[in-house]
Scaffold this motif. Sequence first.
Motif, PDB file in Angstrom:
ATOM      1  N   TRP A   1     -31.396   8.299 -81.525  1.00  0.00           N
ATOM      2  CA  TRP A   1     -29.947   8.150 -81.682  1.00  0.00           C
ATOM      3  C   TRP A   1     -29.543   7.646 -83.067  1.00  0.00           C
ATOM      4  O   TRP A   1     -28.357   7.654 -83.416  1.00  0.00           O
ATOM      5  CB  TRP A   1     -29.410   7.164 -80.641  1.00  0.00           C
ATOM      6  CG  TRP A   1     -30.156   5.857 -80.587  1.00  0.00           C
ATOM      7  CD1 TRP A   1     -31.185   5.536 -79.756  1.00  0.00           C
ATOM      8  CD2 TRP A   1     -29.943   4.705 -81.423  1.00  0.00           C
ATOM      9  NE1 TRP A   1     -31.643   4.262 -80.007  1.00  0.00           N
ATOM     10  CE2 TRP A   1     -30.891   3.726 -81.025  1.00  0.00           C
ATOM     11  CE3 TRP A   1     -29.064   4.395 -82.454  1.00  0.00           C
ATOM     12  CZ2 TRP A   1     -30.975   2.465 -81.636  1.00  0.00           C
ATOM     13  CZ3 TRP A   1     -29.146   3.142 -83.059  1.00  0.00           C
ATOM     14  CH2 TRP A   1     -30.089   2.205 -82.649  1.00  0.00           C
TER      15      TRP A   1
ATOM     16  N   SER B   1     -34.206   9.691 -75.931  1.00  0.00           N
ATOM     17  CA  SER B   1     -34.062  10.465 -77.159  1.00  0.00           C
ATOM     18  C   SER B   1     -33.720   9.548 -78.316  1.00  0.00           C
ATOM     19  O   SER B   1     -33.386   8.375 -78.133  1.00  0.00           O
ATOM     20  CB  SER B   1     -32.963  11.527 -76.990  1.00  0.00           C
ATOM     21  OG  SER B   1     -31.725  10.893 -76.724  1.00  0.00           O
TER      22      SER B   1
ATOM     23  N   SER C   1     -28.388  13.993 -78.862  1.00  0.00           N
ATOM     24  CA  SER C   1     -29.052  12.820 -78.327  1.00  0.00           C
ATOM     25  C   SER C   1     -28.830  12.833 -76.813  1.00  0.00           C
ATOM     26  O   SER C   1     -28.642  13.899 -76.220  1.00  0.00           O
ATOM     27  CB  SER C   1     -28.466  11.551 -78.967  1.00  0.00           C
ATOM     28  OG  SER C   1     -29.110  10.389 -78.474  1.00  0.00           O
TER      29      SER C   1
END
Length: 288
Positions: A135, A133, A230
């Motif tokens: 960040w 993901s 995240s």
Amino acid sequence: MLVRDAETIWNTLKGIICVYKPAESSVRRLRTIIINKICTGLNEMELTVSVRDNFADHPLVVGPRYQEKDLVVSWSNYLGWHSSGILIFGLRRGTSTAKYIRENLPTRAYRIKGTLGQATETGFSDGKVVERSTWKHVQPRNMDRLLSSMQAAHQKKMFEMCGVDMQSQLAYELALRGPIRPANSKLPIIYGLKCVEFEPPHFMIEIQCVNEYETYLASLIHEIGLKLHSTAHCTGIKCIRHSYFTLDDALLMKHWDLQNIITNLEQCNRVLNENDHLVRQESVALRR
């Protein structure tokens, strides 16, 4: 203490020692190493041997005088495979002291490292990556706000379990006595939580807690990642305080020899004596 008589040393081995556990090593293995170091050191020291016509009791016949099976050692706290830091062992009659510290539910402090952007199967860096993901949107203020909120939620839960209104006089009086211990020794409780290092995607948090265990601390890093929109996984766990013992009291593995262990035992006894009244106060408060 510098004594060269094995019997005198053996009689002083009654207390606790504080050692530093490296990551990726088991507590049981470290216990075995310490026992081996102590017995080897004792058997290398001066022994008083009375030789008569019957040689049945001579060390050359029956083997080393001090054997590993004769040395009782137990741990006061337990650190998992991925964790490093302070580890308390009780030697011989010191096992009762180790048990007393453990059952008194002392708070511990950890520094836990995490990395944003990846979730792993195990929650640790050696696990298979199962999700990636972004960040870069995470800022220090986002981290600080989240940790403050999580700490407050745990404090509220602790008072609710005691059936106490956080705004009441009773809650104030309980807080003055020190951290409230949960009746359930299996329930992790957080007393303090803050970010001490933030260099995205890497970060480090410091946590003060009780009843924690390694997988819980790793899951906490995972939870932080999710709440920051995240993902995250744990890259390191270090216990920096156990009860009144800190890293300054911990004996490094390279110094695990008989003389250093005896010196550390004396140092730990001083720490216990200096804080004995505080330990007893906490124990009384725990029973209320």
